[in-house]
Design an enzyme around this catalytic site. Structure first.
Site, PDB file in Angstrom:
ATOM      1  CG  ASP A  72      -2.103  -0.813   1.186  1.00 42.03           C
ATOM      2  OD1 ASP A  72      -2.265  -1.515   0.177  1.00 42.03           O
ATOM      3  OD2 ASP A  72      -2.909  -0.771   2.140  1.00 42.03           O
ATOM      4  CE  LYS A 125      -7.033  -1.130  -0.362  1.00 42.05           C
ATOM      5  NZ  LYS A 125      -7.018  -2.600  -0.381  1.00 42.05           N
ATOM      6  N   GLY A 132      -5.334  -2.915   8.605  1.00 39.76           N
ATOM      7  CA  GLY A 132      -5.097  -1.748   9.453  1.00 39.76           C
ATOM      8  C   GLY A 132      -4.927  -2.063  10.922  1.00 39.76           C
ATOM      9  N   GLY A 168      -0.252  -3.690   3.916  1.00 38.15           N
ATOM     10  CA  GLY A 168      -0.909  -2.391   3.876  1.00 38.15           C
ATOM     11  C   GLY A 168      -0.207  -1.412   4.772  1.00 38.15           C
ATOM     12  CB  SER A 169      -1.272  -0.022   7.998  1.00 41.12           C
ATOM     13  OG  SER A 169      -2.593  -0.060   7.501  1.00 41.12           O
TER      14      SER A 169
END
Lengths: 202, 309
Positions: free
Chosen positions: B39, B96, B168, B250-251
């Site tokens: 991400d 997304k 997340g 992601g994060s």
């Protein structure tokens, strides 16, 4: 070494599994290669499709790039598809900073030359040396060959662009025969490996 | 460049090139295998990801950890921001759309993204229907918590599946749960005879043809990645040892102390997922990991994995 031909698939990243299946279907013993000692045990090597920047980086990081170059220069048969074609090019037209190749084929490739994923396509491709009609060419964000040197032989073109090349024991295609279930290109490569190990046996 | 090429046919060639086929869409995901998709929210982050060896980046305005923190409705990102990232890197760029928001997906296709993630991380636009993904040239990846969900997405045209996990959180527990669930259900199908597969399809709420195909292949007919909670090299290697063909992070990267170093370390551990010595080396001195959230304290309503049907 035993009698069976052992062909490695460079397994740093990419569609390794599909190449292992295609090689096995073409009567080779196929195994993944991630380390220099694994490279030393194979009679030939496939460099699969994947992300050329990732494969290049990991090859340098894990000490494979120099052994790969040494074996290709020493004549080990090698076949690259898509990202693998880029890895076998002596020169990339538009490399990312620091992107290295194994080399082996005197050609200049253009990465993602056919466009982004929306432009990825399938088309029939006639390949010199492959009998019984064209193969199904699956082109995914595919490179093409801008130009080849005198020692490289063009095996196929698509709409005026070079998409398959052979130079001695090195073979490269822009497209992915490993995704089609048609193993004729892999069979050609297995023959190259066999001929290299037992000259005149074919 | 030559974007018009595949659509044109030279005089004399008998078959026109075909774009957007299932083989081209699924084949694209095959090329990502063994890799890490990261991400990113800026072109600078995208370059860091590419330099670290990412096989693709996911362009979005906020990483899931921030979407969680900020609350409100999470939507498709600004086209300018996505184009900025497309221009910054040569690796594939994903973006997304909200679940069921097929117009956001149309916009992403027109921008030329390489993959669309119809994602539960964004606020769903339709609580009954997902987008008809066959209608697009651009391939889709979708999340799943179990085999039935994965097969429903594939029936709708998804060309790649990722186990959902809980995005997340920096907590890998849900990613493990979902991947194990999918793998276990596939293993169970392998033992069924032809009579039982019809009942299995009913139970899974998935098309019989796909259920039969999975039983024969022993795997999904598309590539399976893992997502949602991967924060360390060992997390990534764990998901691969459990059967994921690659990972989304992601994060976990850009919410950590030293993103470039952590990104490169996760790439190494993903390739050498079965070599503890290399994973150990990759895990040294990475600085602070993202803080993380314990999933058992997360209220049901805040669980993104519950979105999608």
């Amino acid at each position: 070494m035993s009698d069976a031909l052992v062909i490695g698939v460079l397994a740093l990243q990419g569609d390794v599994r599909e190449h292992l299946i295609a090689l096995a279907a073409a009567d080779a013993v196929a195994r993944p290669v991630r380390r220099p000692e694994e490279l030393a045990e194979v009679d030939g090597l496939v460099v699969p499709g994947g992300e050329s920047t990732t494969i290049s980086k990991l090859a340098v990081l894990f000490g494979l790039m120099e052994p790969l170059r040494a074996r290709v220069q020493a004549g080990m048969p090698v076949y690259g598809t898509c990202a693998g074609m880029i890895m076998l090019a002596d020169k990339i037209l538009d490399p990312r900073s620091g992107q290295e190749t194994i080399g082996g084929i005197d050609m200049i490739v253009r990465r993602n030359a056919f466009g982004r994923q929306n432009e990825s396509f399938e088309a029939a491709v006639d390949i010199a040396g492959i009998e019984d009609g064209p193969v199904e060419g699956v082109f995914i964000r595919a490179p093409w060959v801008e130009s080849v040197g005198a020692r490289a032989e063009v095996l196929a073109e698509h709409e005026g662009h070079i998409v398959a090349v052979r130079q001695g024991n090195a073979l490269a295609t822009s497209f992915h025969p490993e995704l089609t279930g048609d193993h004729r290109v892999h069979a050609l490569f297995v023959d190259m490996v066999r001929e290299n190990r037992n000259p005149g046996a074919l | 460049m030559s974007s018009t090429l595949p659509h044109t046919t030279q005089p004399g060639s008998d078959t026109a090139p075909a774009t957007g086929t299932a083989r081209v869409k699924r084949g694209m995901a095959e090329q990502l295998k063994g890799g890490v998709i990261m991400d990113v929210v800026t072109p600078e982050q995208a370059k860091i990801a590419e330099d670290a060896g990412a096989v693709a980046v996911m362009a979005l305005e906020r990483v899931p950890a921030d979407i969680r923190k900020d609350g409100g409705v999470a939507r498709m990102s600004d086209p300018d921001m996505i184009e900025g990232i497309i221009d910054a890197v040569s690796i594939p760029v994903m973006a997304k759309s909200r679940i069921g928001h097929f117009v956001e997906a149309q916009v992403l296709q027109s921008l030329g993204v390489d993959y669309i993630d119809e994602s539960e991380v964004l606020t769903p636009a339709d609580e009954v229907n997902h987008s008809d993904k066959w209608a697009f040239t651009t391939p889709f990846v979708c999340g799943a918590t179990n085999l039935g969900e994965a097969l429903r997405r594939i029936a709708e045209g998804a060309a790649m599946i990722r186990s959902k996990g809980e995005a997340g959180t920096g907590n890998v527990v849900e990613a493990v749960r979902h991947l194990r669930q999918i793998k276990n259900e596939i293993a169970r199908l392998r033992g069924y005879d032809n009579h039982e597969l019809y009942a299995a399809a009913k139970e899974l709420r998935a098309p019989y043809e796909l259920v039969k195909e999975v039983a024969e292949l022993g795997k999904l007919p598309v590539v399976l990645f893992s997502a949602g909670g991967v924060a360390t090299p060992a997390d990534a290697a764990l998901m691969r040892q459990l059967g994921a063909e690659g990972v989304f992070v992601g994060s976990g990267i850009f919410k950590s102390g030293d993103p470039a170093k952590r990104a490169a370390a996760i790439v190494k551990a993903t390739t050498f997922y079965d070599d503890p010595k290399i994973i150990a080396d990759a895990s040294r001195n990475l600085g602070e990991a993202m803080v993380g959230i314990n999933c058992d304290t997360l209220p049901e309503a805040e669980r993104y994995a519950n979105r999608g049907w």
